[in-house]
Design a protein around this motif. Structure first.
Motif, PDB file in Angstrom:
ATOM      1  N   GLN A 100       0.828  -1.218   0.000  1.00  0.00           N
ATOM      2  CA  GLN A 100       0.000   0.000   0.000  1.00  0.00           C
ATOM      3  C   GLN A 100       0.855   1.259   0.000  1.00  0.00           C
ATOM      4  O   GLN A 100       0.639   2.181  -0.793  1.00  0.00           O
ATOM      5  CB  GLN A 100      -0.870   0.016   1.251  1.00  0.00           C
ATOM      6  N   ASP A 101       1.841   1.293   0.918  1.00  0.00           N
ATOM      7  CA  ASP A 101       2.674   2.478   1.022  1.00  0.00           C
ATOM      8  C   ASP A 101       3.478   2.693  -0.259  1.00  0.00           C
ATOM      9  O   ASP A 101       3.646   3.815  -0.723  1.00  0.00           O
ATOM     10  CB  ASP A 101       3.631   2.349   2.226  1.00  0.00           C
ATOM     11  N   PHE A 102       3.953   1.587  -0.815  1.00  0.00           N
ATOM     12  CA  PHE A 102       4.744   1.668  -2.049  1.00  0.00           C
ATOM     13  C   PHE A 102       3.885   2.253  -3.167  1.00  0.00           C
ATOM     14  O   PHE A 102       4.295   3.137  -3.912  1.00  0.00           O
ATOM     15  CB  PHE A 102       5.254   0.271  -2.406  1.00  0.00           C
ATOM     16  N   LYS A 103       2.658   1.754  -3.253  1.00  0.00           N
ATOM     17  CA  LYS A 103       1.749   2.208  -4.303  1.00  0.00           C
ATOM     18  C   LYS A 103       1.512   3.717  -4.173  1.00  0.00           C
ATOM     19  O   LYS A 103       1.501   4.448  -5.171  1.00  0.00           O
ATOM     20  CB  LYS A 103       0.421   1.448  -4.190  1.00  0.00           C
ATOM     21  N   SER A 104       1.361   4.166  -2.933  1.00  0.00           N
ATOM     22  CA  SER A 104       1.080   5.588  -2.708  1.00  0.00           C
ATOM     23  C   SER A 104       2.213   6.463  -3.256  1.00  0.00           C
ATOM     24  O   SER A 104       1.979   7.457  -3.939  1.00  0.00           O
ATOM     25  CB  SER A 104       0.874   5.812  -1.213  1.00  0.00           C
ATOM     26  N   TYR A 105       3.457   6.062  -2.968  1.00  0.00           N
ATOM     27  CA  TYR A 105       4.581   6.850  -3.496  1.00  0.00           C
ATOM     28  C   TYR A 105       4.614   6.813  -5.020  1.00  0.00           C
ATOM     29  O   TYR A 105       4.928   7.812  -5.665  1.00  0.00           O
ATOM     30  CB  TYR A 105       5.909   6.347  -2.923  1.00  0.00           C
ATOM     31  N   CYS A 106       4.284   5.638  -5.587  1.00  0.00           N
ATOM     32  CA  CYS A 106       4.332   5.508  -7.046  1.00  0.00           C
ATOM     33  C   CYS A 106       3.289   6.410  -7.702  1.00  0.00           C
ATOM     34  O   CYS A 106       3.586   7.126  -8.658  1.00  0.00           O
ATOM     35  CB  CYS A 106       4.100   4.064  -7.460  1.00  0.00           C
ATOM     36  N   ILE A 107       2.057   6.375  -7.151  1.00  0.00           N
ATOM     37  CA  ILE A 107       1.013   7.234  -7.722  1.00  0.00           C
ATOM     38  C   ILE A 107       1.444   8.694  -7.636  1.00  0.00           C
ATOM     39  O   ILE A 107       1.350   9.446  -8.602  1.00  0.00           O
ATOM     40  CB  ILE A 107      -0.318   7.044  -6.963  1.00  0.00           C
TER      41      ILE A 107
END
Lengths: 209, 694, 104
Positions: free
Chosen positions: C11-18
Motif C-alpha cells: 500500500q505504502d509503495f503504491k502511494s509513493y508511485c502514484i
C-alpha cells in the motif's frame, strides 16, 4: 485499543515500530511547525521576487534573457526523482530490517540532490558570465536570493544526509536515528514543494510573461 | 566599507573604535556620557565577576544555571536578561527626555549622532531585548506548570533560544564600548541605513543582533506551540487551559509566522550593505518601500506577540485577586484568537503615508479599527470579572487596574490614528510616540511587572514586599501620565519624533513636564530593585513553602514554592477549568497520590552556551568584517549541533523512591501549615496555604 | 483510517508511485505549456498556476501524507499557514504594485 495510524505528517512507522511511532508524535509535530515557519520565509522571498522581477529590471536583463528552461527542467526532474527515492528510503526505514536498502536509497537521493545543486551552480555560473550578477538589478538580487536560499536549504539537507549515514553506521537504527530520518524526509519533500513554486512562478512565468 | 578593504586580522576594527579612546581624544559632554555608559558596563561586569569569585558562585552559575535546560531556570534567566536590558533602555529614555527638555533653541548635551544612537538602542532594546525576553521568560516559567507538564517539548532547544537572544543582547551591549550603534531607529529604514548613507558598523550591529534574536524567537515559538499542543496533562483539554496558556499559544503562533519577514528583511539589508545587492537601494531597481512592507509584516504581529501574554497575566491576576472564575472565558479565548489572525491584516497602517492609493489605505484602516473590537470584548470581560468579586488590591492587581484605564486611552488614540487622513496629519510626530508608549507601557510592561509580582513567590519561595511594590506602582503610573500625556499635546502642536533640538519656545514647558515624568518612571524602576533587595533580606518572614500564597486557581499553585525540578511528582488529572480551585474545593489538593513512578529529566548540556558564544563571535565578526572569526563562529555553532546529535545519554532518571520521599515530606509540611484567610495575605501568617471557603 | 489498521508495504509503495507519476505528469504538462506555447498568453499563466497548486496538493497528499484523515492538528496547521501565506504574499503584491502604478 483504538489507535490512530496517522499521528503526524510524513510516513508513519505505525505497527512496525510502535514505540518509535508514539515517540514520534511531538517531535515530528515540532519539526512540522518549524517547516511552516520556513515556508513563510520562502513566501516572503516569492512576494519580493514577484514585484522586483517586474519592477526592478533597471534596464538590465529580463527573465527571458537569462533563464535556461531545459536546464530548469532537468533540475526539476532530478529533485523530483530524489523525492521519490527518499520515499523509497522511508519505506525501507519502516519495513526492511536491514541497513542496506536504506543506505542504498539514501545514497541515491544524495546523488540526485548533489546533481541538482551542481546544475544550479552551473546555471548561476553561466548567468554571471553573461553579466547577470545580483549586483546588476533588483530583479537579479531577488532572483539569486530566492533560488540560492532554496539551494542552501538543499545543501543543508545533503549535509544532514551525510550525518545520518554516519549515524546509521555508528548508532544503528535507534529510535532517535529513525525520528531524525523522518524529519529529514519531511524537510526534503517540503523543499520539493518550494521548488514546484520556483519552477512555476520564477522560470515558467518568467519566460511566459 | 567593502569586502576587499578588510583582510587584516581584526577586520575593520581599530583602537579608535573603543569608546574610552574616543572620549579621551575628543573630551566633550556627549562623548563623556558615552564613555561613562561604557564604564558602567565594564565596571558592572567586573563587580559581578568579583562577587561571584568572593561567594564562590562560578560553579553554581555554570552547573545550576548556564548549562541548565530546565524550563524554570531558562525562564528566570530570560527575565534576568530583560531586567538588565530594561535598566539600560530606561536610562536612555530619561537621557533623551533630558536632552529634549533643555534643547529649545540650544544644542543641549548630546550630539545628533549620539542622540540617534540613543533612540535606536532604546527602541531596539525595549522591543527585542526587554519585552521579548520578559514575555518569553514568563511563558517559560509558568505555561508548562499550568498545563501540568514536566517541561517544554524541546528543553535543549529552549536553552539554545535563550542563548541566541542573549547573544543578540550581548552584541548591543558590546556596541556601547566597541564602536557605535545604528542611528537608524529601531525600524532601520533604508535607504538611510544603506551603505551609502550609513557607512560604518552601526547598522551592522543592529542587523546581526536583531537577526540572532529573531531566530531565537522563531525557535521559541515552535517549542511553545508544540508543548501546548502535545504536552498537556490528561484531561487538560484546550478549553480547560488557563487563559495565560491560550495567550501563550497565540503568541507562539505569531512568533512562528511573523519572525520570518524580519529575518528576511534584515538579511536583505545585510546583502545590500555587504555585497552590493539592490533590494532597498535608491537605484538599479531597488525598492525601499518593500522594506517598510516587510518590516511591518513582522512589526505589527510583534505588537501582539508582546501584548497577548500580558493579557494572559491580567486575566490570571484579575481572576485570582477578585476570587472569581474569569468572566466570559470562551469570549476571551475567541477574542485572543481573533486578535492573532487580525494582527496579520493591518500592517499597512504603519505606513499610510507611503503613497499607495486611497482604497488600500481605507481597507487597512478599517481592518485596524476592527481589531479594537476583540480588545474591547476583553476589557469588558475583565471588568465583569471584578464585578461582585472580593477584590484585594495587591501590587499585581493595582498594575492590572491601571492597565485597564490607561490601555483604553491608548486604544482610543489608536483608533484615531487608524484613520488615514488623521494619520497623515500626525504621522511621525510625538503624538505617535505617545500613542505606542501608551499601548506598550501599560500593555506589556505593567503586565510583566504584575506577572513578576504575582509569580515571584512561586519561583523563589517568598513573597515580595507589597509596600515597596505599591510605591513603585504609583511612580510608574504617575510617571507614565506625566511623561506621555505632554507628548500627545506636543505632537498636535507639530513636534516631530527623534528631534535633537527645538526652535519653538512654546514646547518648553511640556518637554520639561515630560522629563519630570521620565524621572518618576525611573524611580519606579529603582523602587522595584529596592523591593527585591528588601524582600530578599526579609525572606525568612516571607516564605510560602506550601506554594499557594494567593489562593491561586491554576495548577502551577498546586506544587511547592519553588517547585521541584520535575514540577509534578505525579502528573495531575484535570477535570475542568480552574483545575487547582476544583481540587481545593473537593479537598483533594494535598492528597497523597496512589503510586509514584520514576521520572525522566533531561541532563544539563554545554551545547547551548557553546552556541551562544559562537553566535556572539559570529555576530561581532560580521560587524567588523573579521572573516576568519566568522568562519570559526559558524563552524562552532553547527559543530556543536552535530556533535550533540551523537550523544545518546541525554536523560537521567529520578527514582520513584526519591520522588516519594521529597513529595511526602512536602505534603506533610503543607498539612501542618495553618491556612491563611485572605485578609492576612500580606503578613507573615501567609505561608502559602490558602483558606478554602467553599 | 482511525481504526486499528495495519498498513502494508504494498500500500505504502503504491502511494509513493502514484504520487511520483502524478508529479511527473504535472511537471511535464507545465513545461510543455510554455515550451510549445499552448493556450493564449493569459490563459497559459492561469493554467500554470493551477498546475502548480495541483502539484503541491499531490506532494502534500502522497509524499507528506497530509490528508483529511490526518491528525487534526497537522491539517489545521497547514490550512492556517495557507491563510497567513495568502495574506502576506497577496498583501505584499497588492501594496507594491499599487505603489508602483502610482509612481509611474
Amino acid at each position: 485499543m483504538k489507535r490512530q495510524s496517522l499521528l503526524h505528517p510524513g510516513l508513519n512507522l505505525g505497527s512496525t515500530d510502535e514505540y518509535s511511532h508514539d515517540e514520534a508524535e511531538p517531535v515530528i509535530f515540532g519539526f512540522w511547525v518549524f517547516l511552516m515557519a520556513d515556508l513563510v520565509l520562502f513566501a516572503i522571498l516569492f512576494a519580493t521576487y514577484a514585484s522586483m522581477s517586474v519592477q526592478g529590471q533597471a534596464g538590465g536583463p529580463s527573465p527571458t534573457d537569462v533563464f535556461d528552461l531545459p536546464s530548469a527542467f532537468i533540475e526539476t526532474m532530478l529533485l523530483l526523482s530524489s523525492s521519490i527515492t527518499f520515499g523509497m528510503a522511508s519505506l525501507a526505514l519502516k519495513y526492511k530490517a536491514d541497513r542496506l536498502h536504506l543506505v542504498f536509497w539514501l545514497v541515491l537521493t544524495f546523488c540526485l540532490g548533489a546533481g541538482f545543486i551542481g546544475m544550479e551552480v552551473r546555471d548561476f555560473w553561466i548567468m554571471t558570465q553573461q553579466g547577470a550578477v545580483p549586483q546588476r538589478s533588483g530583479f537579479l538580487s531577488a532572483f539569486y536570493m530566492l533560488v540560492a536560499t532554496h539551494g542552501i536549504h538543499v545543501t543543508a539537507g545533503l549535509c544532514w544526509m551525510i550525518v545520518m549515514l554516519v549515524q546509521l553506521r555508528v548508532l544503528g537504527r535507534t529510535t532517535e536515528v529513525k525520528l531524525r530520518l523522518m524529519r529529514l524526509a519531511l524537510f526534503w519533500h517540503m523543499l520539493d514543494i518550494v521548488w514546484v513554486c520556483i519552477f512555476t512562478f520564477v522560470y515558467l512565468f518568467g519566460v511566459a510573461l | 566599507m567593502t569586502v576587499e578593504s578588510s583582510f587584516s586580522l581584526l577586520g575593520t576594527l581599530t583602537p579608535q573604535d573603543i569608546s574610552f579612546v574616543q572620549t579621551f581624544e575628543n573630551p566633550v559632554m556627549s562623548e563623556f556620557i558615552d564613555g561613562a555608559a561604557g564604564s558602567v558596563l565594564v565596571i558592572g561586569m567586573i563587580i559581578v565577576a568579583a562577587l561571584l569569585t568572593y561567594y564562590r558562585g562560578w560553579k553554581t552559575l555554570w552547573f545550576d544555571w548556564l548549562t541548565s535546560v530546565d524550563h524554570k531556570k531558562v525562564g528566570i534567566m530570560y527575565i534576568v536578561v530583560a531586567f538588565v536590558m530594561l535598566a539600560r533602555a530606561i536610562i536612555e529614555g530619561v537621557l533623551m527626555r533630558y536632552q529634549q527638555s533643555i534643547a529649545v533653541n540650544d544644542p543641549g548635551v548630546l550630539t545628533p549622532d549620539h542622540f540617534g544612537q540613543l533612540f535606536s538602542t532604546h527602541g531596539s532594546i525595549m522591543i527585542f531585548f526587554m519585552a521579548m525576553p520578559f514575555i518569553t521568560g514568563m511563558i517559560n516559567y509558568i505555561m508548562p506548570q499550568q498545563i501540568g507538564a514536566r517541561d517544554v517539548s524541546f528543553p535543549l532547544l529552549n536553552a539554545i533560544s535563550l542563548w541566541l537572544t542573549a547573544a543578540g543582547a550581548a552584541l548591543v551591549m558590546i556596541s556601547l564600548v566597541v564602536g557605535k550603534f545604528s542611528t537608524g531607529g529601531w525600524t532601520a529604514y533604508p535607504p538611510y541605513t544603506g551603505i551609502e548613507f550609513s557607512p560604518g558598523e552601526g547598522v551592522d550591529y543592529w542587523i546581526w543582533s536583531i537577526s540572532l534574536t529573531s531566530i531565537g524567537s522563531t525557535l521559541t515559538g515552535v517549542n511553545f506551540a508544540t508543548t501546548i499542543y502535545k504536552n498537556r496533562a490528561p484531561g487538560m483539554t484546550l478549553f480547560r487551559m488557563p487563559l495565560f496558556c491560550w495567550t501563550s499559544l497565540c503568541t507562539s503562533v505569531l512568533m512562528i509566522f511573523a519572525m520570518a519577514p524580519l529575518t528576511i528583511a534584515t538579511l536583505m539589508l545585510a546583502l545590500d550593505r555587504y555585497a552590493g545587492f539592490h533590494f532597498f537601494t535608491n537605484d538599479l531597481g531597488g525598492n525601499m518601500m518593500n522594506y517598510a512592507n516587510l518590516f511591518w509584516l513582522f512589526g505589527h504581529p510583534e505588537v501582539y506577540i508582546l501584548i497577548l501574554p500580558a493579557f494572559g497575566v491580567f486575566s490570571e491576576v484579575i481572576s485570582t485577586f477578585s476570587g472569581k472564575t474569569i468572566y466570559g472565558y470562551k469570549s476571551l479565548v475567541v477574542a485572543t484568537m481573533s486578535i492573532a489572525v487580525l494582527s496579520f491584516t493591518v500592517w499597512l497602517h504603519h505606513f499610510f503615508t507611503m503613497g499607495q492609493g486611497a482604497n488600500v489605505n481605507a481597507i487597512f484602516g478599517i481592518a485596524t479599527m476592527l481589531i479594537g473590537v476583540p480588545t474591547g470584548v476583553k476589557v469588558y470581560d475583565w471588568l465583569l470579572t471584578m464585578v461582585r468579586g472580593r477584590i484585594r488590591l495587591t501590587t499585581a492587581m493595582l498594575f492590572s487596574i491601571m492597565f485597564l484605564v490607561t490601555f483604553v486611552i491608548g486604544g482610543l488614540t489608536g483608533v484615531i490614528l487608524a484613520n488615514p487622513p488623521v494619520d497623515f496629519a500626525v504621522h511621525n510626530s510625538l503624538f505617535l510616540v505617545a500613542h505606542f508608549h501608551n499601548m506598550v507601557i501599560p500593555g506589556v510592561l505593567f503586565g510583566m511587572i504584575a506577572g513578576y509580582q504575582f509569580w515571584f513567590p512561586k519561583a523563589f519561595g517568598f513573597r515580595l514586599a507589597e509596600r515597596w511594590g505599591k510605591a513603585s506602582f504609583w511612580c510608574w503610573s504617575f510617571g507614565f501620565y506625566l511623561t506621555f500625556m505632554p507628548l500627545y499635546v506636543l505632537g498636535l502642536m507639530g513636534a516631530m519624533r527623534r528631534t535633537v533640538e527645538w526652535f519653538r519656545p512654546e514646547y518648553l514647558g511640556w518637554l520639561q513636564a515630560s522629563f519630570v515624568g521620565a524621572l518618576l518612571l525611573f524611580s519606579g524602576f529603582i523602587l522595584l530593585i529596592v523591593q527585591l533587595i528588601v524582600s530578599v533580606r526579609q525572606r525568612d518572614q516571607r516564605r510560602v513553602p506550601a506554594g499557594d500564597p494567593w489562593d491561586g486557581r491554576s495548577l502551577e499553585w498546586s506544587n511547592s514554592a519553588p517547585p521541584p525540578e520535575y514540577n509534578f511528582a505525579v502528573i495531575p488529572e484535570v477535570s475542568g477549568q480552574d483545575a487547582f480551585t476544583r481540587l481545593k474545593e473537593q479537598g483533594k489538593a494535598y492528597a497523597s497520590p496512589a503510586a509514584y513512578d520514576d521520572i525522566i529529566v533531561p541532563k544539563n548540556s554545554i551545547v547551548a552556551p557553546v552556541i551562544g558564544v559562537g553566535a556572539i563571535a559570529l555576530g561581532f565578526a560580521l560587524v567588523w568584517h573579521i572573516w576568519w572569526l566568522v568562519a570559526l563562529g559558524f563552524v562552532t555553532i553547527w559543530g556543536a549541533v552535530i556533535a550533540r546529535s551523537f550523544v545518546t545519554e541525554t536523560e537521567r532518571v529520578i527514582p520513584a523512591s526519591e520522588v516519594r520521599a521529597d513529595h511526602e515530606a512536602w505534603l506533610q509540611q503543607v498539612r501542618e501549615c495553618a491556612t491563611t484567610p485572605r485578609e492576612q495575605e500580606d503578613t507573615s501568617a501567609n505561608v502559602g496555604r490558602a483558606e478554602v471557603l467553599a | 483510517m482511525t481504526d486499528e489498521h495495519v498498513e502494508t508495504y504494498a500500500q505504502d509503495f503504491k502511494s509513493y508511485c502514484i504520487g511520483g507519476l502524478l508529479a511527473f505528469m504535472l511537471t511535464a504538462l507545465a513545461f510543455g505549456l510554455v515550451i510549445f506555447e499552448i493556450l493564449p498568453h493569459f490563459e497559459r499563466l492561469i493554467a500554470l498556476a493551477i498546475l502548480a497548486v495541483a502539484q503541491i496538493i499531490v506532494h502534500f497528499r502522497y509524499f507528506l501524507h497530509i490528508s483529511w484523515h490526518s491528525h487534526r492538528d497537522d491539517l489545521q496547521l497547514v490550512l492556517f499557514t495557507s491563510l497567513i501565506l495568502f495574506l502576506m504574499v497577496g498583501g505584499t503584491i497588492w501594496i507594491l504594485f499599487n505603489l508602483h502604478e502610482r509612481m509611474m
